[in-house]
Design a protein around this motif. Structure first.
Motif, PDB file in Angstrom:
ATOM      1  N   ILE A 625      18.655 -10.297  -1.149  1.00 24.55           N
ATOM      2  CA  ILE A 625      17.337 -10.030  -0.575  1.00 24.55           C
ATOM      3  C   ILE A 625      17.438 -10.186   0.936  1.00 24.55           C
ATOM      4  O   ILE A 625      18.072 -11.120   1.436  1.00 24.55           O
ATOM      5  N   THR A 628      14.090 -11.021   5.940  1.00 29.24           N
ATOM      6  CA  THR A 628      12.698 -10.698   6.262  1.00 29.24           C
ATOM      7  C   THR A 628      11.836 -10.638   5.004  1.00 29.24           C
ATOM      8  O   THR A 628      10.652 -10.997   5.034  1.00 29.24           O
ATOM      9  N   ASP A 629      12.408 -10.199   3.902  1.00 26.63           N
ATOM     10  CA  ASP A 629      11.662 -10.177   2.642  1.00 26.63           C
ATOM     11  C   ASP A 629      11.610 -11.569   2.016  1.00 26.63           C
ATOM     12  O   ASP A 629      10.607 -11.929   1.378  1.00 26.63           O
ATOM     13  N   GLN A 632       8.641 -13.594   3.069  1.00 26.26           N
ATOM     14  CA  GLN A 632       7.398 -13.378   2.337  1.00 26.26           C
ATOM     15  C   GLN A 632       7.288 -14.355   1.167  1.00 26.26           C
ATOM     16  O   GLN A 632       6.207 -14.850   0.852  1.00 26.26           O
ATOM     17  N   GLN A 643       8.993  -9.298  -5.543  1.00 27.72           N
ATOM     18  CA  GLN A 643      10.015  -8.675  -4.696  1.00 27.72           C
ATOM     19  C   GLN A 643      11.074  -7.978  -5.549  1.00 27.72           C
ATOM     20  O   GLN A 643      11.574  -6.903  -5.192  1.00 27.72           O
ATOM     21  N   LYS A 648      12.890  -4.898  -3.621  1.00 28.86           N
ATOM     22  CA  LYS A 648      13.286  -5.525  -2.348  1.00 28.86           C
ATOM     23  C   LYS A 648      14.262  -6.675  -2.559  1.00 28.86           C
ATOM     24  O   LYS A 648      14.897  -7.128  -1.607  1.00 28.86           O
TER      25      LYS A 648
END
Length: 701
Positions: A625, A628-629, A632, A643, A648
């Motif tokens: 992953i 930046t994801d 979250q 995700q 993602k």
């Protein structure tokens, strides 16, 4: 952005609701000694009491011993005033009050209060300065808008800002006031974070657009290891630290003569929106010189002093010395009551000495992130030398006593600041106190144990207290003796036996009320705001309980983004309940391609560990992953399952281990019980997503 108001949004209003009838007993005769327990009219709490004659005697004696003939601080505090801030309240973007100086105006309405230590009253009145001040031509400060001050230095093309307060709204108001009178319409070209505590960086988004930082229009400069310490200090024990702030910072106490009267460093902490913009330049070297918007500056890194990452700044063209928070108008914390690694007073002293000899011998003005400047080389050297000696003496003489057998449980009754330093206002204990700092020095070098085997593996207080109560004949004689000690003004002895009773019988409200009365008198007697607030906060919670209501997670997204992946994984290991992980064994390879990081995360022996830079050859699961994801997930904006569903995050192997890991996570209660019998039943604990990072709110100091 999160707001500091979230932390206490559910606290019931105090003040008018607690203004109840009662009578003030003025007669000191022994026959009328007991009515001191009568509730005091005008007190913010219905069970609040007047200061006893013993407390009033202590405060009168203190007034006679203090150096009130030295009025230089009064003159320096007012020097250079350009404009007072006309609005006493600054509103937050969310609609509530972010900053309220109106609540402190009572401090100026009397020369003395019988419930406030005269030295504490003095510093709190000085901290009522509220407006724009000229330090020297080209350097200005806006004071009184938050716990810290914000400073503006004229650069070649704009303004260089030293420290940016706690929240955006007050920083914006300060910038607006400055522009009205001295800013010339010029932009901000640089921000200098002096150190990693929240009152020095949290307000940046009120005056700086991050797009300008990314475009190179605004430089953001910070000391070595700034980001790491900014986040780390609020993560591992963040929930506990924030709960302890209820005591050190008196978060439940209204501003009032019998309650909160200021925090020493400033009047309090603003309740607006906190943010963080990452530095664009780090001062790496011990001494580093470069120009900031055309102004030559010399930076002195001072790690391990007032903060883990901190730096002083010398501006040679103006003969101006910025001492960050290393030298202010107080003895600072060696050990801070909210909790933190104990600081090194000898190192602190030596960095002050270095600043003195590198810069102080020619400086003509010295300013800092709290309080007010000092002018003239003689005055600057006087303050630097005394503060150097203050920290060195505390280190050396505490260890002098420790090497003669004085323990951590005795040192606060033995160590004394030298008389020549006690006579200097800027060496008084308005943030640190000699009592808790001296214990901190012992803790730093020798730890918690006093070397008596009886205290090596002691019973918990709740387990040992019932035997004490039994041996003392039960609750009734303890209450009677506690009342007698209270009425004799022997409050520390009273707290000893009443604390045993409250520990043994948490639902004994008469015992809690009497212990609260004792704590209240001890609070009134304190010069140090943290000590005063802690005693008065203890009294409040014993009388009222911990306020109920929904608590809101208030971690700043900026701080979450600044958290390293390793720190996030370490925090998950802290959130994990070992008892829920018994028998689990798995290995996860975590890969974040966008920043090139790789980790092994292992669950074994009911312990979660991680190591960066390695991958297991046969993992149970590989999770890929982008960082930046992942942020979250860390912020609780999206679950990891979401995700994965969106593509993602990619999984290879046994994805069920993620659910197993999630099942071990617990939510920390931000209002956990400290004093027995104060926690309400059925209080809701805020829920966080299983793999969410929930660090404590960044702490100003």
């Amino acid at each position: 952005m999160a707001t500091r108001r979230d932390l206490i949004q559910s606290i019931p209003a105090t003040g008018a609701a607690f203004a109840v009838a009662g009578r003030l007993v003025l007669d000191d005769s022994p026959a009328l000694a007991q009515p001191v327990a009568t509730p005091l009219a005008g007190h913010f709490h219905p069970k609040g009491k007047a200061p006893s004659r013993f407390t009033q005697d202590i405060l009168r004696q203190a007034r006679g011993a203090l150096p009130f003939a030295d009025t230089r601080d009064l003159d320096e505090n007012q020097r250079g005033l350009i404009a007072r801030m006309p609005e006493l309240k600054i509103m937050a973007d969310a609609g509530h009050v972010a900053w309220d100086m109106e609540r402190f105006q009572f401090l100026d309405q009397q020369d003395a209060f019988d419930s406030i230590h005269p030295s504490l009253h003095r510093i709190s009145r000085l901290n009522n300065n509220y407006g724009l001040y000229e330090v020297v031509p080209g350097i200005y400060q806006v004071r009184g808008f938050d716990l810290a001050q914000i400073s503006f230095v004229r650069g070649r093309s704009g303004w260089i800002v030293f420290d940016v307060l706690v929240t955006a709204e007050v920083a914006r108001a300060a910038w607006r006031l400055f522009q009205q009178h001295r800013g010339e319409g010029l932009p901000i070209t640089a921000v200098i974070y002096s150190h990693n505590h929240g009152d020095h960086w949290g307000g940046i988004r009120g005056i700086v657009d991050e797009a300008d930082v990314r475009a190179g229009k605004v430089a953001v400069i910070a000391p070595r290891d700034f980001l790491r310490h900014t986040v780390e200090e609020n993560v591992y024990a963040g929930n506990a630290m924030n709960r302890r702030l209820f005591f050190q910072y008196g978060l439940l106490l209204p501003a009032a003569p019998h309650g909160y009267v200021g925090q020493g460093l400033g009047q309090g902490v603003s309740a607006g929106a906190m943010g963080l913009i990452a530095p664009t330049r780090i001062v790496e070297e011990a001494i580093e010189a470069f120009e900031v918007d055309g102004i030559p500056m010399v930076f002195q890194n001072t790690p391990g002093t007032e903060a883990p990452a901190e730096m002083n700044t010398w501006i040679p063209g103006m003969k101006a010395l910025w001492m960050a928070e290393n030298v202010t108008a107080t003895l600072h914390n060696i050990y801070t009551l909210r909790g933190a690694p104990v600081r090194d007073p000898l190192r602190w002293s030596k960095y002050i000495a270095e600043a003195l000899h590198r810069f102080g011998l020619e400086a003509e003005v010295m300013f800092a992130s709290h309080h007010w400047p000092r002018w003239g080389n003689d005055r600057i050297q006087e303050v630097l030398r005394a503060q150097r000696d203050l920290y060195a003496n505390m280190n050396n003489q505490v260890l002098h006593h420790a090497n003669q057998g004085v323990t951590i449980n005795q040192i606060h009754n033995v160590y004394e600041v030298p008389k020549t330093l006690r006579e200097k206002w800027y060496c008084r204990g308005y943030h640190g106190s000699p009592e808790h700092n001296s214990r901190g020095v012992v803790q730093r070098f020798l730890g918690f144990w006093d070397c008596n085997p009886a205290t090596l593996i002691p019973l918990s207080p709740a387990d040992s207290a019932p035997l004490y109560v039994e041996m003392m004949g039960g609750a009734a004689p303890i209450l009677a003796r506690g009342r007698a000690l209270h009425d004799e003004g022997r409050y520390l002895l009273a707290s000893e036996i009443l604390n045993k009773l409250v520990q043994a019988e948490p639902q004994n409200q008469p015992a809690k009320d009497l212990l609260a009365d004792v704590f209240e008198q001890l609070g009134y007697q304190q010069e140090n705001p943290g000590l005063r607030n802690s005693f008065l906060a203890g009294a409040y919670e014993l009388r009222t309980g911990i306020p109920q209501g929904e608590a809101v997670s208030s971690s700043s997204p900026d701080v979450i983004r600044a958290m390293s992946t390793e720190l996030f994984l370490n925090f998950l290991a802290i959130r994990m309940d070992t008892r829920k992980a018994e028998g689990m064994r798995f290995t996860i390879n975590l890969v974040t391609p966008d920043n090139g990081e790789k980790f092994i995360v292992e669950m074994e022996n009911a312990t979660l560990t991680n190591i960066q830079g390695f991958q297991a050859p046969n993992p149970t699961l590989t999770l890929t992953i982008d960082r930046t994801d992942l942020e979250q997930v860390m912020a609780g904006a999206k679950t990891l399952d979401a995700q994965i569903a969106e593509g993602k995050a990619r999984v290879q192997g046994d994805a069920s281990v993620l659910a197993k890991l999630a099942s071990t996570m617990v939510d920390f209660d931000p209002r956990f019980e400290i004093l027995p019998g104060t926690k309400g039943r059925g209080d809701a604990v805020p829920h966080a997503e299983a793999l969410q990072a929930v660090p404590g709110k960044p702490i100003p100091e």
